[in-house]
Structure formats: C-alpha cells, structure tokens
Design a protein around this motif. Sequence first.
Motif, PDB file in Angstrom:
ATOM      1  N   TRP A  79       4.603   6.348   6.632  1.00 50.39           N
ATOM      2  CA  TRP A  79       5.433   5.830   5.549  1.00 50.39           C
ATOM      3  C   TRP A  79       6.817   6.459   5.615  1.00 50.39           C
ATOM      4  N   ARG A 132       9.481   1.912   3.985  1.00 50.40           N
ATOM      5  CA  ARG A 132       9.183   1.627   5.391  1.00 50.40           C
ATOM      6  C   ARG A 132       7.710   1.893   5.673  1.00 50.40           C
ATOM      7  N   LEU A 133       7.193   1.153   6.643  1.00 49.66           N
ATOM      8  CA  LEU A 133       5.831   1.340   7.137  1.00 49.66           C
ATOM      9  C   LEU A 133       5.874   1.292   8.653  1.00 49.66           C
ATOM     10  N   LEU A 138       9.064  -2.419   4.735  1.00 51.33           N
ATOM     11  CA  LEU A 138       7.833  -2.975   4.173  1.00 51.33           C
ATOM     12  C   LEU A 138       7.892  -4.497   4.170  1.00 51.33           C
ATOM     13  N   HIS A 142       2.255  -5.439   2.509  1.00 50.53           N
ATOM     14  CA  HIS A 142       2.050  -4.055   2.089  1.00 50.53           C
ATOM     15  C   HIS A 142       3.015  -3.588   1.005  1.00 50.53           C
ATOM     16  N   ALA A 144       6.455  -4.951  -0.136  1.00 47.64           N
ATOM     17  CA  ALA A 144       7.913  -5.012  -0.112  1.00 47.64           C
ATOM     18  C   ALA A 144       8.479  -5.396  -1.489  1.00 47.64           C
ATOM     19  N   ARG A 147       7.204   0.489  -2.556  1.00 48.59           N
ATOM     20  CA  ARG A 147       5.812   0.753  -2.893  1.00 48.59           C
ATOM     21  C   ARG A 147       5.614   2.217  -3.255  1.00 48.59           C
ATOM     22  N   LYS A 160       1.834  -1.725  -5.258  1.00 48.76           N
ATOM     23  CA  LYS A 160       2.689  -2.506  -4.362  1.00 48.76           C
ATOM     24  C   LYS A 160       3.797  -3.202  -5.146  1.00 48.76           C
TER      25      LYS A 160
END
Length: 230
Positions: A79, A132-133, A138, A142, A144, A147, A160
């Motif tokens: 993350w 970010r993932l 994101l 997941h 955006a 989160r 989320k």
Amino acid sequence: MRTDQSPLPPGQRARVNFPRFADQPLRRPPRACPLALRVSAAGCEDLVLGEEEFAALPMRDQDSDFHCVTTWSYRGVQWGGVRMREFWHEVVLPWVGEEKPVPWVRARGGDAGSAVLCVEDLLADDVLLAVRLDGRPLDARHGAPLRLVCPSQYGYKSVKHLVGLELLQELPVLPSKEHLRARVALEERHPRLPARLVRRPYRALIPITVRLAEWSLARSELVEEGDAVP
C-alpha cells in the motif's frame, strides 16, 4: 504479492489473488471522482481535503497482509499513502482542538459502506490513508480514489472509497455483525458469537461473494463506458 512463510492468524487461509469483496457484493462501486475527504465533528465546520491538499502530505509505502473476516488472507499487499497517525496529529487535531477528546471515529465510503473504529486502533502505526496499491493508483476494485487500510483488523474496517471521517463523542449502535475492535490476532470476528461458530459459514460464502462482487464491478464499468460514448 510477496512470498511470506510466517504463520497466518488463527482461522485464516491464504488466497492467491486479491478479489473485490464486500458484505453487500451487489452494491456497485461509486462513479470515478477526484479524491475528496470530509472530516466532521460536532461543533466544528467540516474540513475538506482535496487531491492537492492530500498530495502535499508525506507519503509512505508499506507491505501488509490483508485479512478478511470470512477467513481468507492475501499476503504482502504493498500500500502507498499517508500514515493515519501523522494525518491525525498534523491535520485533524489542529482543526478540532487537542483539548477535545475523540474516542471513536466513523469512516464512511462513497459506496455507502462504513465502519466505526476506536481511535486507539485508528492511530496504530500501520494504519494508512491509501491511494496506491502495488505501486499503482487504487482502482475501483480496491477502493479508489482513497481507502482506509487497517492491517491489524479484519478487512471490513478498511473502508473502501473513503469520503468521510466523522469524529464521535458517543459510541453509536453498530451493525449486527460489526465488532468494535475486529482485531485479527484475537479473532474478533463477530460482536456476540465465538469465532469457532462463524468460521465455517463465513468460509462457505467466499466463492459466491467473490463472483457477485466482481460481477457488479464489471456491470458498473460497462455503465460508465456506455455513459462515455458520445
């Protein structure tokens, strides 16, 4: 996903992918929109942070395992975002005032999801406001554009599509299945039932929940694509 041979928490099983998952899987994600986080508290004018204000805050990356209350885990998620503890001390406390104790916070998602957290849990060292993932922004799957990520708690606390943080002086009534702490290490899966009684029924729901959640995501993407056609 990195390889990690450390033991999983009690009752958890590793999963090879990181699906969209939700308590209400047919609920579509909200339409894509710019980041906007509203912080509210009784007696205060709401504080709203947009993309520019958020981008000016210090960012960090961290690897964390993600643990769903239904017993699946996805290991080594990377993350990227703002540490909640820093956000709290640099943004929230100067706004609300340090003399006013805040014991609980309700996190609200743009998809109508929410969770109540103890400030003690919210300010743990590994809690992030993630954008970010795995090195990329994101996506709708997941959460955006923003989160909440609480690695030491079950996934339903990692709200989320985060749009609001409501500072609370009194503990509200929680949904029937939400544990106030939901700590993974203590297997706090359910507010009233012992973990051993809910593991099996929760686990049985995983395949259908994944299918429905991914289907509703695909449907929402088709709708947005259709709207974009001139």
